[in-house]
Design a protein around this motif. Structure first.
Motif, PDB file in Angstrom:
ATOM      1  N   ILE A 190       0.862  -1.184   0.000  1.00 59.22           N
ATOM      2  CA  ILE A 190       0.000   0.000   0.000  1.00 59.22           C
ATOM      3  C   ILE A 190       0.897   1.231   0.000  1.00 59.22           C
ATOM      4  N   SER A 191       0.543   2.208  -0.846  1.00 64.63           N
ATOM      5  CA  SER A 191       1.317   3.451  -0.893  1.00 64.63           C
ATOM      6  C   SER A 191       0.382   4.619  -1.167  1.00 64.63           C
ATOM      7  N   LEU A 192       0.842   5.800  -0.814  1.00 61.22           N
ATOM      8  CA  LEU A 192       0.139   7.050  -1.111  1.00 61.22           C
ATOM      9  C   LEU A 192       0.967   7.797  -2.132  1.00 61.22           C
ATOM     10  N   ARG A 193       0.324   8.224  -3.223  1.00 61.54           N
ATOM     11  CA  ARG A 193       1.049   8.918  -4.284  1.00 61.54           C
ATOM     12  C   ARG A 193       0.308  10.190  -4.674  1.00 61.54           C
ATOM     13  N   ASN A 239      -3.157   9.647 -13.059  1.00 60.00           N
ATOM     14  CA  ASN A 239      -4.028   8.858 -12.182  1.00 60.00           C
ATOM     15  C   ASN A 239      -5.313   9.562 -11.732  1.00 60.00           C
ATOM     16  N   TYR A 240      -5.525  10.818 -12.141  1.00 59.27           N
ATOM     17  CA  TYR A 240      -6.700  11.527 -11.644  1.00 59.27           C
ATOM     18  C   TYR A 240      -8.009  10.884 -12.104  1.00 59.27           C
ATOM     19  N   GLU A 241      -8.039  10.336 -13.315  1.00 57.28           N
ATOM     20  CA  GLU A 241      -9.275   9.700 -13.783  1.00 57.28           C
ATOM     21  C   GLU A 241      -9.606   8.461 -12.958  1.00 57.28           C
ATOM     22  N   ALA A 242      -8.586   7.685 -12.611  1.00 62.23           N
ATOM     23  CA  ALA A 242      -8.809   6.498 -11.781  1.00 62.23           C
ATOM     24  C   ALA A 242      -9.344   6.910 -10.414  1.00 62.23           C
ATOM     25  N   VAL A 243      -8.841   8.013  -9.861  1.00 60.71           N
ATOM     26  CA  VAL A 243      -9.341   8.514  -8.574  1.00 60.71           C
ATOM     27  C   VAL A 243     -10.810   8.930  -8.713  1.00 60.71           C
ATOM     28  N   CYS A 244     -11.136   9.607  -9.804  1.00 62.31           N
ATOM     29  CA  CYS A 244     -12.526  10.046 -10.014  1.00 62.31           C
ATOM     30  C   CYS A 244     -13.477   8.876 -10.216  1.00 62.31           C
ATOM     31  N   VAL A 289     -11.112  19.233  -7.524  1.00 67.50           N
ATOM     32  CA  VAL A 289     -11.324  20.626  -7.946  1.00 67.50           C
ATOM     33  C   VAL A 289     -11.060  21.558  -6.771  1.00 67.50           C
ATOM     34  N   GLU A 290     -11.618  21.224  -5.606  1.00 64.18           N
ATOM     35  CA  GLU A 290     -11.393  22.016  -4.392  1.00 64.18           C
ATOM     36  C   GLU A 290      -9.902  22.195  -4.118  1.00 64.18           C
ATOM     37  N   ALA A 291      -9.169  21.100  -4.200  1.00 69.53           N
ATOM     38  CA  ALA A 291      -7.735  21.128  -3.905  1.00 69.53           C
ATOM     39  C   ALA A 291      -6.966  21.965  -4.926  1.00 69.53           C
ATOM     40  N   GLN A 292      -7.417  21.949  -6.150  1.00 55.93           N
ATOM     41  CA  GLN A 292      -6.732  22.695  -7.209  1.00 55.93           C
ATOM     42  C   GLN A 292      -6.806  24.204  -6.979  1.00 55.93           C
ATOM     43  N   PHE A 293      -7.895  24.656  -6.383  1.00 58.10           N
ATOM     44  CA  PHE A 293      -8.134  26.091  -6.279  1.00 58.10           C
ATOM     45  C   PHE A 293      -8.021  26.652  -4.868  1.00 58.10           C
ATOM     46  N   ASN A 294      -7.516  25.855  -3.943  1.00 61.42           N
ATOM     47  CA  ASN A 294      -7.350  26.316  -2.567  1.00 61.42           C
ATOM     48  C   ASN A 294      -5.955  25.979  -2.058  1.00 61.42           C
ATOM     49  N   GLN A 295      -5.365  26.895  -1.331  1.00 57.52           N
ATOM     50  CA  GLN A 295      -4.037  26.701  -0.743  1.00 57.52           C
ATOM     51  C   GLN A 295      -4.108  25.715   0.423  1.00 57.52           C
ATOM     52  N   GLY A 296      -3.060  24.929   0.588  1.00 63.58           N
ATOM     53  CA  GLY A 296      -2.929  24.076   1.757  1.00 63.58           C
ATOM     54  C   GLY A 296      -3.662  22.758   1.685  1.00 63.58           C
ATOM     55  N   TYR A 297      -4.228  22.425   0.520  1.00 62.03           N
ATOM     56  CA  TYR A 297      -4.930  21.153   0.345  1.00 62.03           C
ATOM     57  C   TYR A 297      -3.953  20.148  -0.260  1.00 62.03           C
ATOM     58  N   THR A 298      -3.863  18.971   0.335  1.00 59.62           N
ATOM     59  CA  THR A 298      -2.993  17.902  -0.162  1.00 59.62           C
ATOM     60  C   THR A 298      -3.857  16.711  -0.538  1.00 59.62           C
ATOM     61  N   THR A 299      -3.677  16.200  -1.744  1.00 58.03           N
ATOM     62  CA  THR A 299      -4.424  15.026  -2.189  1.00 58.03           C
ATOM     63  C   THR A 299      -3.461  13.883  -2.461  1.00 58.03           C
ATOM     64  N   ARG A 300      -3.939  12.676  -2.188  1.00 67.95           N
ATOM     65  CA  ARG A 300      -3.143  11.479  -2.444  1.00 67.95           C
ATOM     66  C   ARG A 300      -4.049  10.367  -2.960  1.00 67.95           C
ATOM     67  N   ALA A 301      -3.548   9.659  -3.962  1.00 71.75           N
ATOM     68  CA  ALA A 301      -4.190   8.426  -4.406  1.00 71.75           C
ATOM     69  C   ALA A 301      -3.643   7.306  -3.537  1.00 71.75           C
ATOM     70  N   ILE A 302      -4.520   6.417  -3.129  1.00 71.50           N
ATOM     71  CA  ILE A 302      -4.109   5.237  -2.380  1.00 71.50           C
ATOM     72  C   ILE A 302      -3.946   4.102  -3.384  1.00 71.50           C
ATOM     73  N   TYR A 303      -2.769   3.511  -3.387  1.00 73.61           N
ATOM     74  CA  TYR A 303      -2.463   2.419  -4.312  1.00 73.61           C
ATOM     75  C   TYR A 303      -2.314   1.111  -3.562  1.00 73.61           C
ATOM     76  N   ARG A 304      -2.815   0.045  -4.172  1.00 77.26           N
ATOM     77  CA  ARG A 304      -2.453  -1.312  -3.781  1.00 77.26           C
ATOM     78  C   ARG A 304      -1.612  -1.817  -4.937  1.00 77.26           C
ATOM     79  N   ASN A 305      -0.346  -2.034  -4.661  1.00 72.68           N
ATOM     80  CA  ASN A 305       0.629  -2.331  -5.717  1.00 72.68           C
ATOM     81  C   ASN A 305       0.568  -1.195  -6.744  1.00 72.68           C
ATOM     82  N   GLU A 306       0.133  -1.446  -7.975  1.00 72.25           N
ATOM     83  CA  GLU A 306       0.091  -0.383  -8.991  1.00 72.25           C
ATOM     84  C   GLU A 306      -1.332   0.028  -9.361  1.00 72.25           C
ATOM     85  N   GLU A 307      -2.297  -0.313  -8.517  1.00 68.95           N
ATOM     86  CA  GLU A 307      -3.699  -0.017  -8.807  1.00 68.95           C
ATOM     87  C   GLU A 307      -4.245   1.013  -7.828  1.00 68.95           C
ATOM     88  N   VAL A 308      -4.930   2.026  -8.356  1.00 64.11           N
ATOM     89  CA  VAL A 308      -5.566   3.044  -7.508  1.00 64.11           C
ATOM     90  C   VAL A 308      -6.791   2.421  -6.849  1.00 64.11           C
TER      91      VAL A 308
END
Length: 147
Positions: A3-6, A12-17, A37-56
């Motif tokens: 498991i990893s956070l990327r 990978n944004y489409e897989a997250v959506c 969208v919120e994260a793109q337009f606001n300061q201090g927001y961090t987003t991460r995809a959660i992966y199992r091996n190479e799959e979101v």
């Protein structure tokens, strides 16, 4: 299983959506597309995809509230990957990343008081309920870090 956070990017944004939860969980989880969208337009927001091996398989978003407080606003595991220990490992990784930020003294998370599974899950990581949030809708739970 690894498991990893990327970071979320053009690859990978489409897989997250496309991630989703069960119908019974829809009221507990915000839309990932809206969160990106919120994260793109606001300061201090961090987003991460959660992966199992190479799959979101999931999504995280946390927000720097002040210089000393970070709030986990979004956390979800796709329906097909729930009940496999992925969420527990992903939250551990997220907490490590947040704790490594300079000057963070408090990590907070909110959940619906009608969700006893969330309460038990978050309390197992050390989150302690402190009362309802400012809007009076969600339970606020925090981890106080000593520095």
């Amino acid at each position: 299983m690894t498991i990893s956070l990327r970071p979320i990017d053009i690859h990978n944004y489409e897989a997250v959506c496309d991630l989703d939860v069960a119908d019974t969980q829809q009221n507990y989880v915000a839309c990932n597309m809206w969160s990106l969208v919120e994260a793109q337009f606001n300061q201090g927001y961090t987003t991460r995809a959660i992966y199992r091996n190479e799959e979101v398989v999931g999504f995280f978003m946390w927000v720097a509230q002040t210089g000393h407080s970070v709030s986990i606003w979004r956390f979800m595991i796709d329906l097909k990957f729930q009940q496999q220990g992925i969420g527990r490992e992903a939250l551990s990784l997220a907490l490590e990343q947040i704790k490594s930020l300079t000057d963070v003294k408090q990590i907070e998370i909110c959940y619906m008081p009608s969700n006893p599974v969330a309460k038990a899950f978050y309390s197992s990581f050390g989150f302690q309920e402190v009362g309802m949030d400012d809007e009076g809708e969600d339970m606020l739970a925090v981890i106080e870090l000593s520095q």
